[in-house]
Design an enzyme around this catalytic site. Structure first.
Site, mmCIF file in Angstrom:
data_model
loop_
_atom_site.group_PDB
_atom_site.id
_atom_site.type_symbol
_atom_site.label_atom_id
_atom_site.label_comp_id
_atom_site.label_asym_id
_atom_site.label_seq_id
_atom_site.Cartn_x
_atom_site.Cartn_y
_atom_site.Cartn_z
ATOM 1 N N MET A 1 -64.232 19.351 -18.935
ATOM 2 C CA MET A 1 -63.888 18.213 -18.113
ATOM 3 C C MET A 1 -64.061 16.940 -18.946
ATOM 4 O O MET A 1 -65.170 16.483 -19.155
ATOM 5 C CB MET A 1 -64.789 18.193 -16.882
ATOM 6 C CG MET A 1 -64.727 16.902 -16.121
ATOM 7 S SD MET A 1 -65.734 16.854 -14.634
ATOM 8 C CE MET A 1 -67.366 16.934 -15.278
ATOM 9 N N PRO A 2 -62.982 16.368 -19.432
ATOM 10 C CA PRO A 2 -63.083 15.125 -20.199
ATOM 11 C C PRO A 2 -63.522 13.949 -19.329
ATOM 12 O O PRO A 2 -63.141 13.838 -18.168
ATOM 13 C CB PRO A 2 -61.667 14.890 -20.711
ATOM 14 C CG PRO A 2 -60.977 16.198 -20.589
ATOM 15 C CD PRO A 2 -61.624 16.904 -19.438
ATOM 16 N N TYR A 3 -64.340 13.112 -19.927
ATOM 17 C CA TYR A 3 -64.772 11.867 -19.299
ATOM 18 C C TYR A 3 -64.463 10.757 -20.283
ATOM 19 O O TYR A 3 -64.962 10.759 -21.408
ATOM 20 C CB TYR A 3 -66.269 11.923 -18.995
ATOM 21 C CG TYR A 3 -66.843 10.603 -18.538
ATOM 22 C CD1 TYR A 3 -66.753 10.208 -17.207
ATOM 23 C CD2 TYR A 3 -67.450 9.738 -19.443
ATOM 24 C CE1 TYR A 3 -67.273 8.991 -16.794
ATOM 25 C CE2 TYR A 3 -67.976 8.520 -19.033
ATOM 26 C CZ TYR A 3 -67.880 8.161 -17.709
ATOM 27 O OH TYR A 3 -68.390 6.955 -17.303
#
Length: 64
Positions: A1-3
């Site tokens: 999950m990229p942030y």
């Protein structure tokens, strides 16, 4: 999950510009890292100019 965290000075960034930043940053991680856009989170922090520094000095911005 990229942030993805984007920090900019609070110099009248419009809602449309923020939308474009979110869309563009999301597409960048999709294209380069093959990440799922549905799990990519983008946060834009607007920092007061007086809380920003560059070259050892308080950033005062430039007038257009």
């Amino acid at each position: 999950m990229p942030y993805i965290n984007i920090r900019v000075t609070d110099e009248q960034v419009t809602k449309e510009q923020k939308r474009q930043l979110i869309e563009g940053a999301t597409q960048l991680v999709v294209d380069i890292l093959d990440k799922n856009p549905k799990t990519t989170h983008v946060v834009i922090d607007e920092i007061p100019k007086e809380n920003w520094g560059v070259s050892g000095r308080q950033y005062l911005g430039t007038k257009k």
